[in-house]
Design an enzyme around this catalytic site. Structure first.
Site, PDB file in Angstrom:
ATOM      1  N   SER A   1      48.927  45.334   4.902  1.00 53.50           N
ATOM      2  CA  SER A   1      50.217  45.617   4.245  1.00 53.50           C
ATOM      3  C   SER A   1      50.125  45.392   2.735  1.00 53.50           C
ATOM      4  CB  SER A   1      51.405  44.889   4.879  1.00 53.50           C
ATOM      5  OG  SER A   1      51.639  45.425   6.194  1.00 53.50           O
TER       6      SER A   1
ATOM      7  N   HIS B   1      55.589  39.406  -9.396  1.00 55.53           N
ATOM      8  CA  HIS B   1      56.271  39.864 -10.607  1.00 55.53           C
ATOM      9  C   HIS B   1      56.693  38.606 -11.355  1.00 55.53           C
ATOM     10  CE1 HIS B   1      56.329  43.757  -8.664  1.00 55.53           C
ATOM     11  NE2 HIS B   1      56.964  43.234  -7.633  1.00 55.53           N
TER      12      HIS B   1
ATOM     13  N   CYS C   1      50.280  42.156   8.538  1.00 56.77           N
ATOM     14  CA  CYS C   1      50.414  42.414   9.971  1.00 56.77           C
ATOM     15  C   CYS C   1      49.295  41.727  10.739  1.00 56.77           C
ATOM     16  CB  CYS C   1      50.458  43.911  10.260  1.00 56.77           C
ATOM     17  SG  CYS C   1      48.965  44.769   9.759  1.00 56.77           S
TER      18      CYS C   1
END
Lengths: 127, 127
Positions: free
Chosen positions: B63, B68, B83
């Protein structure tokens, strides 16, 4: 509640399995979703898995969008994380539901960077 | 509760502002975080903003991970979505807190792709 970012986590169930395995369709959908939230795109990563499934991640000036699909389960996980001050509307969810032909969907919206008491301290610092 | 993925959303407050503006430091931290969750990297997007702030997104076979940063507020938003069937441990959070020198942190862990009653239907389909 003041926050630096909004993060929408969308679960799409009962999607069209062919669509979820179509990298170009998913890539285009996420790029259009980025437009819907008025994002400025930095870069795109798009990957097709074998035997099935795709991942598309779009880095934007305002944070990121992502889709990961499990065609075998008719399921896609979509994230829309933006620090734009424009509120996320239901339009983007409706668009994604429509593009993936989902029969069911749920979403959670989280505020990211709720600075709480830190705002006052931050805003007191001269620029 | 059976789920296709685990998604850890981490809020890091009171971080070292210099570190949050150091693209190489953040990129290296996220790549090491990917190792900690035994991820296989597909691609990395790393971007430095002007006047400050960075974005790093790592697409993985399992995934994605993202960071940020808002150095002006000492804040970073980190996502670890995998996952993998291995549970996410506190090690990854401790590592990120340490690397960003955060004074405070919160996290939310969401299960993604909880197919519920769909599992039975899915598993009944011949491979």
């Amino acid at each position: 509640m003041k926050a630096l970012g909004q993060h929408l986590l969308i679960e799409l169930y009962g999607c069209d399995r062919g669509i979820l395995d179509d990298l170009e369709h998913i890539r285009h959908s996420l790029l259009h979703a980025a437009e819907l939230v008025s994002a400025t795109i930095i870069d795109v990563v798009a990957h097709k898995f074998e035997p099935c499934g795709v991942t598309v991640v779009v880095a934007i000036m305002e944070s990121h969008l992502s889709v990961h699909t499990w065609p075998e389960y008719g399921y896609a996980a979509v994230d829309v994380f933006t620090c734009s001050s424009e509120p996320l509307t239901s339009e983007i969810q409706d668009y994604l539901i429509s593009r993936m032909k989902a029969t069911d969907a749920t979403s959670v919206e989280l505020k990211r960077g709720v600075l709480a008491g830190r705002w006052a301290a931050v805003e007191a610092v001269p620029a």
